[in-house]
Design a protein around this motif. Structure first.
Motif, PDB file in Angstrom:
ATOM      1  N   LYS A  14       0.834  -1.200   0.000  1.00  0.00           N
ATOM      2  CA  LYS A  14       0.000   0.000   0.000  1.00  0.00           C
ATOM      3  C   LYS A  14       0.870   1.251   0.000  1.00  0.00           C
ATOM      4  CE  LYS A  14      -3.712  -2.421   2.300  1.00  0.00           C
ATOM      5  NZ  LYS A  14      -4.525  -2.552   3.487  1.00  0.00           N
ATOM      6  N   LEU A  15       0.245   2.409  -0.208  1.00  0.00           N
ATOM      7  CA  LEU A  15       0.989   3.660  -0.326  1.00  0.00           C
ATOM      8  C   LEU A  15       0.943   4.482   0.960  1.00  0.00           C
ATOM      9  CD1 LEU A  15      -0.155   4.845  -3.863  1.00  0.00           C
ATOM     10  CD2 LEU A  15       1.903   3.611  -3.269  1.00  0.00           C
ATOM     11  N   LYS A  16       2.044   5.198   1.215  1.00  0.00           N
ATOM     12  CA  LYS A  16       2.106   6.127   2.336  1.00  0.00           C
ATOM     13  C   LYS A  16       2.605   7.464   1.817  1.00  0.00           C
ATOM     14  CE  LYS A  16       3.856   6.947   6.957  1.00  0.00           C
ATOM     15  NZ  LYS A  16       4.447   6.365   8.151  1.00  0.00           N
ATOM     16  N   LEU A  17       1.837   8.523   2.095  1.00  0.00           N
ATOM     17  CA  LEU A  17       2.202   9.863   1.677  1.00  0.00           C
ATOM     18  C   LEU A  17       3.153  10.480   2.702  1.00  0.00           C
ATOM     19  CD1 LEU A  17       1.681  12.193  -0.350  1.00  0.00           C
ATOM     20  CD2 LEU A  17      -0.170  12.929   1.147  1.00  0.00           C
ATOM     21  N   LEU A  18       4.315  10.948   2.217  1.00  0.00           N
ATOM     22  CA  LEU A  18       5.322  11.545   3.093  1.00  0.00           C
ATOM     23  C   LEU A  18       5.532  13.015   2.754  1.00  0.00           C
ATOM     24  CD1 LEU A  18       8.015   8.716   3.065  1.00  0.00           C
ATOM     25  CD2 LEU A  18       6.260   9.102   4.772  1.00  0.00           C
ATOM     26  N   ASN A  19       5.971  13.791   3.735  1.00  0.00           N
ATOM     27  CA  ASN A  19       6.205  15.217   3.565  1.00  0.00           C
ATOM     28  C   ASN A  19       7.610  15.455   3.020  1.00  0.00           C
ATOM     29  OD1 ASN A  19       5.995  17.992   3.747  1.00  0.00           O
ATOM     30  ND2 ASN A  19       6.694  18.035   5.870  1.00  0.00           N
ATOM     31  N   VAL A  20       7.797  15.187   1.736  1.00  0.00           N
ATOM     32  CA  VAL A  20       9.077  15.423   1.072  1.00  0.00           C
ATOM     33  C   VAL A  20       8.781  16.236  -0.177  1.00  0.00           C
ATOM     34  CG1 VAL A  20      11.054  14.366  -0.085  1.00  0.00           C
ATOM     35  CG2 VAL A  20      10.063  13.274   1.929  1.00  0.00           C
ATOM     36  N   GLY A  21       9.456  17.347  -0.339  1.00  0.00           N
ATOM     37  CA  GLY A  21       9.223  18.210  -1.495  1.00  0.00           C
ATOM     38  C   GLY A  21       8.168  19.256  -1.181  1.00  0.00           C
ATOM     39  N   LYS A  22       7.790  20.002  -2.222  1.00  0.00           N
ATOM     40  CA  LYS A  22       6.817  21.080  -2.051  1.00  0.00           C
ATOM     41  C   LYS A  22       5.563  20.774  -2.849  1.00  0.00           C
ATOM     42  CE  LYS A  22      10.184  24.661  -1.150  1.00  0.00           C
ATOM     43  NZ  LYS A  22      10.838  25.867  -1.635  1.00  0.00           N
ATOM     44  N   ILE A  23       4.461  21.296  -2.345  1.00  0.00           N
ATOM     45  CA  ILE A  23       3.191  21.146  -3.042  1.00  0.00           C
ATOM     46  C   ILE A  23       2.618  22.541  -3.230  1.00  0.00           C
ATOM     47  CG2 ILE A  23       1.899  20.721  -0.898  1.00  0.00           C
ATOM     48  CD1 ILE A  23       0.227  18.721  -2.577  1.00  0.00           C
ATOM     49  N   GLU A  24       2.232  22.883  -4.472  1.00  0.00           N
ATOM     50  CA  GLU A  24       1.768  24.231  -4.782  1.00  0.00           C
ATOM     51  C   GLU A  24       0.249  24.356  -4.758  1.00  0.00           C
ATOM     52  OE1 GLU A  24       4.274  22.851  -6.976  1.00  0.00           O
ATOM     53  OE2 GLU A  24       5.788  23.862  -5.758  1.00  0.00           O
ATOM     54  N   GLU A  25      -0.443  23.383  -5.370  1.00  0.00           N
ATOM     55  CA  GLU A  25      -1.891  23.495  -5.492  1.00  0.00           C
ATOM     56  C   GLU A  25      -2.617  22.575  -4.510  1.00  0.00           C
ATOM     57  OE1 GLU A  25      -0.080  20.668  -8.019  1.00  0.00           O
ATOM     58  OE2 GLU A  25      -0.304  22.667  -8.849  1.00  0.00           O
ATOM     59  N   THR A  26      -3.897  22.840  -4.342  1.00  0.00           N
ATOM     60  CA  THR A  26      -4.700  22.014  -3.425  1.00  0.00           C
ATOM     61  C   THR A  26      -4.997  20.673  -4.072  1.00  0.00           C
ATOM     62  OG1 THR A  26      -6.762  22.901  -4.298  1.00  0.00           O
ATOM     63  CG2 THR A  26      -5.832  24.002  -2.371  1.00  0.00           C
ATOM     64  N   ILE A  27      -4.916  19.626  -3.268  1.00  0.00           N
ATOM     65  CA  ILE A  27      -5.250  18.283  -3.774  1.00  0.00           C
ATOM     66  C   ILE A  27      -6.103  17.571  -2.747  1.00  0.00           C
ATOM     67  CG2 ILE A  27      -3.220  17.986  -5.245  1.00  0.00           C
ATOM     68  CD1 ILE A  27      -2.086  16.177  -2.954  1.00  0.00           C
ATOM     69  N   ASN A  28      -6.955  16.701  -3.236  1.00  0.00           N
ATOM     70  CA  ASN A  28      -7.724  15.782  -2.396  1.00  0.00           C
ATOM     71  C   ASN A  28      -7.234  14.382  -2.730  1.00  0.00           C
ATOM     72  OD1 ASN A  28      -9.231  17.892  -1.345  1.00  0.00           O
ATOM     73  ND2 ASN A  28     -10.785  17.711  -2.948  1.00  0.00           N
ATOM     74  N   ILE A  29      -6.746  13.686  -1.729  1.00  0.00           N
ATOM     75  CA  ILE A  29      -6.151  12.363  -1.975  1.00  0.00           C
ATOM     76  C   ILE A  29      -6.713  11.336  -1.008  1.00  0.00           C
ATOM     77  CG2 ILE A  29      -4.117  12.857  -0.543  1.00  0.00           C
ATOM     78  CD1 ILE A  29      -2.524  11.193  -2.711  1.00  0.00           C
ATOM     79  N   GLU A  30      -6.958  10.147  -1.544  1.00  0.00           N
ATOM     80  CA  GLU A  30      -7.442   9.009  -0.749  1.00  0.00           C
ATOM     81  C   GLU A  30      -6.322   7.978  -0.756  1.00  0.00           C
ATOM     82  OE1 GLU A  30     -10.860   6.002  -1.690  1.00  0.00           O
ATOM     83  OE2 GLU A  30     -11.731   7.944  -1.179  1.00  0.00           O
ATOM     84  N   ILE A  31      -5.776   7.673   0.432  1.00  0.00           N
ATOM     85  CA  ILE A  31      -4.563   6.843   0.509  1.00  0.00           C
ATOM     86  C   ILE A  31      -4.587   6.010   1.793  1.00  0.00           C
ATOM     87  CG2 ILE A  31      -3.086   8.516   1.692  1.00  0.00           C
ATOM     88  CD1 ILE A  31      -1.015   7.876  -0.622  1.00  0.00           C
ATOM     89  N   SER A  32      -3.805   4.919   1.828  1.00  0.00           N
ATOM     90  CA  SER A  32      -3.796   4.019   2.991  1.00  0.00           C
ATOM     91  C   SER A  32      -3.141   4.632   4.217  1.00  0.00           C
ATOM     92  CB  SER A  32      -3.077   2.716   2.650  1.00  0.00           C
ATOM     93  OG  SER A  32      -3.839   1.969   1.737  1.00  0.00           O
TER      94      SER A  32
END
Length: 152
Positions: free
Chosen positions: A112-130
């Motif tokens: 499964k996937l895990k979202l980590l705080n690496v890098g920059k994010i500019e725009e708003t996103i809605n994400i469904e993740i484990s």
């Protein structure tokens, strides 16, 4: 070239040894196993036996352990997420783990996937993740997006 013109390899037409079929065959009586003893009988397995000496597999130390219950988790960060959105033209408002697996961006068998705080994010996103780290959730929500954690 026709089928009747093909020539076979010399090794492909080898006949099997017919053991114990009379003295004239050259493999009669003991069938090439010698005389008496453990190795002349059927059902004998003495691989690894070293004549009373401690076998190699017992002399070497035991090492390692494979945890059968280990969770497989793949990492995904903001840098890769940005490049995936550009490359595969995904909808920023609804990115789901299921879509990433279906489009073969990530391999499901690797976990499964895990979202980590690496890098920059500019725009708003809605994400469904484990899984997601607390900092990653904070970053997404700061920009007005939402992280939906999938329950098992």
């Amino acid at each position: 070239m026709k089928i009747n013109q093909l020539k076979s390899n010399k090794t492909s037409n080898k006949t099997r040894k017919r053991l114990g079929r009379g003295a004239g065959s050259g493999l009669g009586k003991t069938a090439g196993r010698g005389v008496k003893g453990q190795k002349s009988r059927s059902g004998v397995s003495i691989n690894g036996f070293e004549g009373g000496q401690m076998p190699l597999y017992r002399r070497l130390p035991k090492r390692g352990f494979k945890n059968p219950f280990k969770l497989k988790v793949q990492q995904i960060n903001f840098n890769t997420l940005n490049s995936i959105i550009l490359k595969h033209s995904l909808d920023k408002n609804q990115i789901s783990e299921k879509d990433l697996f279906e489009k073969k961006i990530f391999n499901k068998s690797k976990g499964k996937l895990k979202l980590l705080n690496v890098g920059k994010i500019e725009e708003t996103i809605n994400i469904e993740i484990s899984y997601a780290s607390k900092k990653a959730i904070e970053m997404v929500e700061k920009l007005g997006g939402k992280v939906n954690i999938i329950k098992k």
